[in-house]
Design a protein around this motif. Structure first.
Motif, PDB file in Angstrom:
ATOM      1  N   LYS A   1      -3.622  13.036  -3.622  1.00 11.24           N
ATOM      2  CA  LYS A   1      -2.999  11.749  -3.331  1.00 11.24           C
ATOM      3  C   LYS A   1      -3.785  11.063  -2.215  1.00 11.24           C
ATOM      4  CE  LYS A   1       1.137  13.302  -2.359  1.00 11.24           C
ATOM      5  NZ  LYS A   1       2.582  13.244  -1.986  1.00 11.24           N
TER       6      LYS A   1
ATOM      7  N   GLN B   1       0.926   1.695   6.047  1.00 12.31           N
ATOM      8  CA  GLN B   1       1.547   2.401   4.932  1.00 12.31           C
ATOM      9  C   GLN B   1       0.906   1.944   3.630  1.00 12.31           C
ATOM     10  OE1 GLN B   1       4.913   4.745   4.962  1.00 12.31           O
ATOM     11  NE2 GLN B   1       3.149   5.172   6.249  1.00 12.31           N
ATOM     12  N   ASN B   2       0.304   2.881   2.903  1.00 12.63           N
ATOM     13  CA  ASN B   2      -0.333   2.573   1.622  1.00 12.63           C
ATOM     14  C   ASN B   2       0.611   2.890   0.466  1.00 12.63           C
ATOM     15  OD1 ASN B   2      -2.806   1.904   2.899  1.00 12.63           O
ATOM     16  ND2 ASN B   2      -3.372   4.072   2.993  1.00 12.63           N
ATOM     17  N   ASP B   3       0.427   2.193  -0.654  1.00 14.21           N
ATOM     18  CA  ASP B   3       1.176   2.509  -1.868  1.00 14.21           C
ATOM     19  C   ASP B   3       0.722   3.854  -2.418  1.00 14.21           C
ATOM     20  OD1 ASP B   3       2.548   0.109  -1.733  1.00 14.21           O
ATOM     21  OD2 ASP B   3       1.092  -0.952  -3.002  1.00 14.21           O
ATOM     22  N   TYR B   4       1.619   4.506  -3.158  1.00 13.35           N
ATOM     23  CA  TYR B   4       1.275   5.791  -3.769  1.00 13.35           C
ATOM     24  C   TYR B   4       0.171   5.626  -4.801  1.00 13.35           C
ATOM     25  CZ  TYR B   4       1.570   9.561  -7.197  1.00 13.35           C
ATOM     26  OH  TYR B   4       1.253  10.570  -8.078  1.00 13.35           O
ATOM     27  N   ARG B   5      -0.849   6.487  -4.712  1.00 15.33           N
ATOM     28  CA  ARG B   5      -1.913   6.521  -5.719  1.00 15.33           C
ATOM     29  C   ARG B   5      -2.492   7.927  -5.771  1.00 15.33           C
ATOM     30  NH1 ARG B   5      -7.516   5.016  -6.572  1.00 15.33           N
ATOM     31  NH2 ARG B   5      -7.860   4.693  -4.345  1.00 15.33           N
TER      32      ARG B   5
ATOM     33  N   GLN C   1      -0.767   8.069   2.200  1.00 14.93           N
ATOM     34  CA  GLN C   1       0.095   6.895   2.332  1.00 14.93           C
ATOM     35  C   GLN C   1       0.327   6.552   3.806  1.00 14.93           C
ATOM     36  OE1 GLN C   1       2.653   9.075  -0.736  1.00 14.93           O
ATOM     37  NE2 GLN C   1       3.495   7.010  -0.839  1.00 14.93           N
TER      38      GLN C   1
ATOM     39  N   GLN D   1       8.342   7.018 -13.271  1.00 12.10           N
ATOM     40  CA  GLN D   1       7.438   8.145 -13.048  1.00 12.10           C
ATOM     41  C   GLN D   1       8.053   9.408 -13.630  1.00 12.10           C
ATOM     42  OE1 GLN D   1       6.963   9.572  -8.955  1.00 12.10           O
ATOM     43  NE2 GLN D   1       8.724   8.348  -8.309  1.00 12.10           N
TER      44      GLN D   1
ATOM     45  N   ASP E   1       5.349  11.694  -7.466  1.00 10.41           N
ATOM     46  CA  ASP E   1       4.606  11.268  -6.287  1.00 10.41           C
ATOM     47  C   ASP E   1       4.820  12.181  -5.077  1.00 10.41           C
ATOM     48  OD1 ASP E   1       7.135  10.555  -5.416  1.00 10.41           O
ATOM     49  OD2 ASP E   1       6.745   8.403  -5.328  1.00 10.41           O
TER      50      ASP E   1
ATOM     51  N   GLU F   1      12.451   5.252  -6.792  1.00  7.45           N
ATOM     52  CA  GLU F   1      11.851   4.124  -7.504  1.00  7.45           C
ATOM     53  C   GLU F   1      12.247   2.784  -6.879  1.00  7.45           C
ATOM     54  OE1 GLU F   1      12.026   4.569 -11.752  1.00  7.45           O
ATOM     55  OE2 GLU F   1      11.254   6.618 -11.639  1.00  7.45           O
ATOM     56  N   HIS F   2      12.991   2.850  -5.771  1.00  7.93           N
ATOM     57  CA  HIS F   2      13.192   1.723  -4.842  1.00  7.93           C
ATOM     58  C   HIS F   2      13.827   0.490  -5.485  1.00  7.93           C
ATOM     59  CE1 HIS F   2      10.734   4.275  -2.355  1.00  7.93           C
ATOM     60  NE2 HIS F   2       9.732   4.192  -3.209  1.00  7.93           N
TER      61      HIS F   2
END
Length: 447
Positions: free
Chosen positions: A119, A145-149, A122, A390, A415, A365-366
């Motif tokens: 990953k 803060q980065n998005d999940y990838r 984040q 996901q 994630d 999933e917000h």
């Protein structure tokens, strides 16, 4: 040109490191990093910029500065190890007995991030070589803060894999009881009591939740059931792996089983107690192999599996068994059927099955989720269905009656997956003194 001269040629070295770097950028998928070829070229060919500004270049015969040399070594080590930790392998220690007899308390592991794909951090602003705490304080900043990838891995999570993941309920942590499940404490004792006695509450981002290790028993799209301790996928009983153990009530003729005999069988004596009123051992943790060995002991009269049926007794009340509703009537040994959510699949939502999926929709999933007058609203829109964004997994410890796992807190989102344990490089037993505490037979053991 000899081989040594060839390897020392600056253009050859430039080509080698440039190819490796370009392959890494392609894997990373962010082509802005190709600008890194500029310092690589300058470092090998033009040498116009001192990129390693902290490193002193000594003239012939000049005395070395030990402090600067150590600084250079430390900076290199921090950068190199951090790079390895992010993209390839990370060290991890088994903190509890939830995976015995497969992974033991005190096993030190290297966790492969290549298996499922690493990953991208984040929460990148972190003190090197720490996860979430140092000297009792948070070791990271949420300023960035980065998005999940996730980068491409070798394969997906499979049933039967050991998996290291971020503890799903670890987003909220009680400062005075950081190892406890905040949500479980709130359900059993009340939120006000939990905060007043164990607070305040710390909130952590997904990648800074504590690390857990369990075995994946069901993947996205599976339907899982547990019947009298036996796991089923659909209507097929799952393989019982050699390290899986449950507890049994072992009744004796009034005498104890010799501790050395139990140790030779591989039984963890720290989880064992003898009850003279039985007489025997009320909860002896045994694998299938150990069970056969104990049955052969001359002073053993009867062995009964400790399988919980509804209503569960302490500590497994419905307030602790997922999804925390009396409607489902589940226990740790009789659980399900439960469908494991899969990315892109739509499920019908009702008030009855909403407890299974509400945390996924809201926290993982917000989405905004509300129930009013018997109707379900997601992001302000009334709906009777939901499509998952996901994949999810169901994890269980091999020490089935001494493991806080998905039976107690639900699904593990994709994630949250960190990696797969690959190698045990050290193993120690905290109940023994040196050198007896070292488990030599587990050194450099592939998992």
């Amino acid at each position: 040109m000899g081989w040594k001269d060839f390897c020392r040629n600056r253009w050859v070295r430039l080509g080698f490191w440039s190819v490796l770097y370009v392959l890494w950028v392609v894997w990373l998928g962010n082509y802005w990093w190709l600008l890194g070829l500029i310092p690589i070229f300058d470092g090998h060919i033009t040498k116009k910029v001192k990129w390693l500004f902290w490193k002193k270049d000594y003239k012939e015969g000049e005395k070395h500065n030990a402090l600067l040399d150590w600084l250079d070594a430390i900076i290199f080590a921090v950068v190199f190890v951090t790079f390895i930790n992010i993209f390839f392998f990370q060290a991890f220690k088994i903190p509890s007995s939830s995976m015995e007899r497969s992974l033991l308390t005190g096993d030190h592991l290297f966790v492969s991030k290549l298996t499922y794909g690493p990953k991208i951090p984040q929460t990148p602003l972190t003190i090197p070589f720490t996860h979430n705490v140092i000297f009792g304080k948070e070791s990271y900043s949420t300023l960035i803060q980065n998005d999940y990838r996730r980068l491409k891995g070798l394969r997906n999570v499979r049933r039967g894999d050991y998996v290291v993941f971020n503890f799903p309920n670890g987003d909220s942590v009680l400062t005075k009881a950081p190892a406890d499940d905040y949500y479980a404490v709130c359900r059993t004792a009340g939120k006000k009591y939990a905060i007043a006695n164990y607070g305040p509450v710390k909130v952590r981002p997904a990648d800074k939740k504590d690390h857990y290790v369990k075995r994946c028993v069901a993947v996205a799209g599976d339907t899982l059931s547990i019947k009298d301790g036996q796991v089923y996928i659909g209507d097929q009983p799952q393989e019982v792996w050699p390290g899986v153990q449950s507890t049994y009530a072992v009744k004796t003729n009034g005498s104890r089983i010799n501790d050395r005999t139990l140790e030779k069988m591989g039984i963890n004596l720290s989880e064992l107690w003898y009850d003279g009123t039985l007489p025997g051992y009320p909860a002896m943790p045994l694998t299938a192999e150990m069970l056969s060995a104990v049955e052969s002991c001359a002073n053993v009269v009867e062995i009964t599996p400790n399988n919980d049926v509804y209503p569960p007794d302490y500590p497994d009340s419905y307030k602790l068994i997922f999804p925390f509703s009396e409607h489902f009537r589940w226990t740790r040994d009789n659980f399900g059927p439960l469908w494991i959510p899969r990315k892109g699949v739509t499920v019908a939502l009702t008030e009855d099955n909403l407890p299974l999926y509400e945390r996924l929709i809201r926290d993982y999933e917000h989405h905004e989720l509300k129930v009013s007058d018997g109707k379900i609203y997601i992001d302000g829109q009334q709906t009777d269905s939901y499509t998952f964004g996901q994949d999810y997994y169901f994890m269980m410890g091999d020490n089935r009656h001494n493991s806080l796992d998905s039976r107690y807190w639900g699904f593990v989102p994709e994630d949250h997956i960190v990696g797969r344990p690959a190698l045990i490089w050290l193993s120690t037993d905290s109940h023994k003194g040196f050198p007896a505490n070292i488990r030599w037979n587990r050194f450099f053991k592939f998992v």
